[in-house]
Design a protein around this motif. Sequence first.
Motif, short mmCIF file in Angstrom:
data_model
loop_
_atom_site.label_atom_id
_atom_site.label_comp_id
_atom_site.label_asym_id
_atom_site.label_seq_id
_atom_site.Cartn_x
_atom_site.Cartn_y
_atom_site.Cartn_z
N ASP A 1 -47.48 9.13 -47.32
CA ASP A 1 -46.92 9.75 -48.52
C ASP A 1 -45.74 8.91 -49.01
O ASP A 1 -44.91 8.47 -48.21
CB ASP A 1 -46.46 11.19 -48.24
N GLN B 1 -44.35 27.00 -50.87
CA GLN B 1 -45.10 25.78 -50.55
C GLN B 1 -44.34 24.89 -49.56
O GLN B 1 -44.93 24.24 -48.71
CB GLN B 1 -45.41 25.00 -51.84
N GLN C 1 -42.37 34.39 -63.34
CA GLN C 1 -42.87 33.24 -64.10
C GLN C 1 -43.20 33.68 -65.52
O GLN C 1 -43.90 34.67 -65.72
CB GLN C 1 -44.12 32.67 -63.43
N LYS D 1 -42.49 16.94 -57.37
CA LYS D 1 -42.07 17.96 -56.40
C LYS D 1 -40.61 17.74 -56.00
O LYS D 1 -40.16 16.60 -55.91
CB LYS D 1 -42.97 17.88 -55.15
N ASP E 1 -54.74 18.31 -56.77
CA ASP E 1 -54.30 18.10 -58.15
C ASP E 1 -54.67 16.73 -58.71
O ASP E 1 -54.64 16.54 -59.92
CB ASP E 1 -52.77 18.26 -58.24
C1 LIG Z 1 -41.88 22.49 -59.67
C2 LIG Z 1 -43.32 22.84 -59.45
C3 LIG Z 1 -43.72 24.18 -59.51
C4 LIG Z 1 -45.05 24.53 -59.32
N1 LIG Z 1 -45.41 25.83 -59.41
C5 LIG Z 1 -46.70 26.18 -59.23
C6 LIG Z 1 -47.12 27.52 -59.33
O1 LIG Z 1 -46.35 28.42 -59.59
N2 LIG Z 1 -48.44 27.81 -59.12
C7 LIG Z 1 -49.35 26.82 -58.85
O2 LIG Z 1 -50.54 27.12 -58.68
N3 LIG Z 1 -48.97 25.55 -58.74
C8 LIG Z 1 -47.69 25.21 -58.93
N4 LIG Z 1 -47.33 23.90 -58.83
C9 LIG Z 1 -48.37 22.92 -58.51
C10 LIG Z 1 -48.62 22.89 -57.01
O3 LIG Z 1 -47.44 22.50 -56.36
C11 LIG Z 1 -49.79 21.92 -56.77
O4 LIG Z 1 -50.96 22.53 -57.28
C12 LIG Z 1 -49.98 21.57 -55.30
O5 LIG Z 1 -48.85 20.94 -54.79
C13 LIG Z 1 -51.15 20.61 -55.19
O6 LIG Z 1 -51.23 20.10 -53.92
P1 LIG Z 1 -51.83 18.65 -53.66
O7 LIG Z 1 -51.87 18.51 -52.18
O8 LIG Z 1 -53.06 18.44 -54.43
O9 LIG Z 1 -50.79 17.63 -54.28
P2 LIG Z 1 -49.24 17.51 -54.11
O10 LIG Z 1 -48.67 18.68 -53.42
O11 LIG Z 1 -48.69 17.15 -55.45
O12 LIG Z 1 -49.07 16.27 -53.13
C14 LIG Z 1 -49.35 14.96 -53.53
C15 LIG Z 1 -48.54 14.05 -52.65
O13 LIG Z 1 -48.96 12.70 -52.88
C16 LIG Z 1 -47.82 11.85 -52.76
N5 LIG Z 1 -48.14 10.62 -53.48
C17 LIG Z 1 -48.26 10.42 -54.81
N6 LIG Z 1 -48.60 9.14 -55.06
C18 LIG Z 1 -48.72 8.51 -53.86
C19 LIG Z 1 -49.05 7.18 -53.48
N7 LIG Z 1 -49.34 6.24 -54.38
N8 LIG Z 1 -49.05 6.86 -52.17
C20 LIG Z 1 -48.76 7.83 -51.22
N9 LIG Z 1 -48.44 9.10 -51.56
C21 LIG Z 1 -48.43 9.43 -52.86
C22 LIG Z 1 -46.69 12.67 -53.38
O14 LIG Z 1 -45.43 12.25 -52.89
C23 LIG Z 1 -47.04 14.08 -52.94
O15 LIG Z 1 -46.36 14.50 -51.78
C24 LIG Z 1 -46.00 23.53 -59.04
C25 LIG Z 1 -45.61 22.19 -58.95
C26 LIG Z 1 -44.30 21.84 -59.17
C27 LIG Z 1 -43.89 20.40 -59.09
#
Ligand SMILES: Cc1cc2nc3c(=O)[nH]c(=O)nc-3n(C[C@H](O)[C@H](O)[C@H](O)COP(=O)(O)OP(=O)(O)OC[C@H]3O[C@@H](n4cnc5c(N)ncnc54)[C@H](O)[C@@H]3O)c2cc1C
Length: 457
Positions: free
Chosen positions: A66, A136, A269, A284, A348
């Motif tokens: 990450d 989260q 929200q 994040k 995502d």
């Molecule tokens: C402030 C905020 C509030 C939110 N509120 C809600 C909500 O109320 N309800 C809801 O459903 N969703 C919400 N979300 C969205 C929710 O957090 C995401 O749907 C969830 O985190 C998705 O998980 P994920 O594992 O797909 O990706 P993420 O949790 O986004 O994780 C992706 C990871 O990849 C890493 N990364 C990126 N690029 C690279 C790279 N090139 N090399 C290595 N690592 C990399 C990042 O650092 C990150 O840690 C919110 C998001 C934010 C930012």
Amino acid sequence: MSRETGRLGDSLATLKSRNSITHDSEMGAFMFGKKSVETLVVGAGPCGMLAALTLADAGNDVAIVDSAPRACTSSNSAILHPSTLKVLERMGMVERLIEAGYRIEKIDIYDGISHRDTLNLSELPIAFPYALSIPQSELELFLEDELEQAGIRVLWNHRVSEYQEEEGELNVTVDRYSERDTGYAVSHTERVIVKSLHFKAKTMIAADGYNSILRRIAGVEPTPLGDNQYFVSFEFETDRDPKHTYLLSFKDDLATAQHPMEGGIARLQFQFSGLTLPSSNREKDRSFLQDKSSLPDYLDEKHFNELLKSRVPWRTGYINRLRYRAAIPFVKRYLKKPRSGNVLFLGDSARSFGPLGSLSLNLGIQEAEQLAKTILETADEPQYRDERFDQICQKMVDTWKQLANLDEFAVPGEMAEPWISKNRGKILRALPATGDTLERLANQAFIHINTQEFSQI
Ligand SMILES: Cc1cc2nc3c(=O)[nH]c(=O)nc-3n(C[C@H](O)[C@H](O)[C@H](O)COP(=O)(O)OP(=O)(O)OC[C@H]3O[C@@H](n4cnc5c(N)ncnc54)[C@H](O)[C@@H]3O)c2cc1C
């Protein structure tokens, strides 16, 4: 699962304290001594970590990197659905999570200020008749802890910057970052690349989130999945007993939702139309204190109080203090094919929905398990890999399209309340449920989801 459970307190405390400092130096050798792995998971969000965990538990040679220095520090997506709890039960971690979270057993639905319906998760004949409210940030620490117990350490500060696929093998460039103090009068740290590392993987899971870089490297463009949504979130301490209830209101087509969290905290929200927010709002949080001096006007207490008066039909109780606020844009979009060669897109990076009911996170966790199982099942049968990868990707895409078109797939019965029928698409999408739980909740409102066509993952 054979991993030992039950020593969460100590190990989470260790992770929390370790995550508060930069800790990349000890890790370089951890994975890169090997120079190659079977599966590289890019992104240690909940979806990437769940996939890595499923793979590690089955003995797959997996590594997870990450780019950030640590797991996220805010609530973000904070509700786990009953179907997701089933996944986490299979991972052997559900009991500890349930202990740490707060149960949501029913949903009260309002049309503006009028109460229209109550849906009861607690009445459903399912293994977990409740959704679980848990920040989260906590979930990520749990998953990181589970990975550690499985012998996999997340390589924080490692960012994938490039990859090429040659003869079915992925050559990946990973930049290792370090934080250094710039020495300015005002404390300021910047991140610098200390080393670029090259290594090989058979399969890569691109769980690199909403602003996915791997999507760009692969040259795959997302397609719109509905109207974009804009939300402002507030978390506060309150003396009101939340009675395990998720509150949901629609006024002028805009949603307001409140859900309880452990420790007397509530999260409200508010949906807005056309509020333009910078894309950086989708990053994040990684810091432990929110800098209130830099918050825009629409997140100040005055605006919060105005919103309470104009948009919230239920009693919030005495609000002690606002402990977190954020404004977030949600662009709804998906990849028509969440796969490019041996790179599989997850969470995502593959698609995103609006925030209500935490749909993106829950689908992502459920899909992570399925995707990891497909990798495992085809490990010894490479001749079936392409076919099986395409099948699972197609199933995921079908699910997303159906969930984005619930108006079409959900048919109101004669007993359905007219306002609920008319608004069934947006109401169902905002519920903290997926899969058969969503169908059963819809039935409580006399709405029938066409299960023959509704092939959820
Ligand atoms: C402030 C905020 C509030 C939110 N509120 C809600 C909500 O109320 N309800 C809801 O459903 N969703 C919400 N979300 C969205 C929710 O957090 C995401 O749907 C969830 O985190 C998705 O998980 P994920 O594992 O797909 O990706 P993420 O949790 O986004 O994780 C992706 C990871 O990849 C890493 N990364 C990126 N690029 C690279 C790279 N090139 N090399 C290595 N690592 C990399 C990042 O650092 C990150 O840690 C919110 C998001 C934010 C930012």
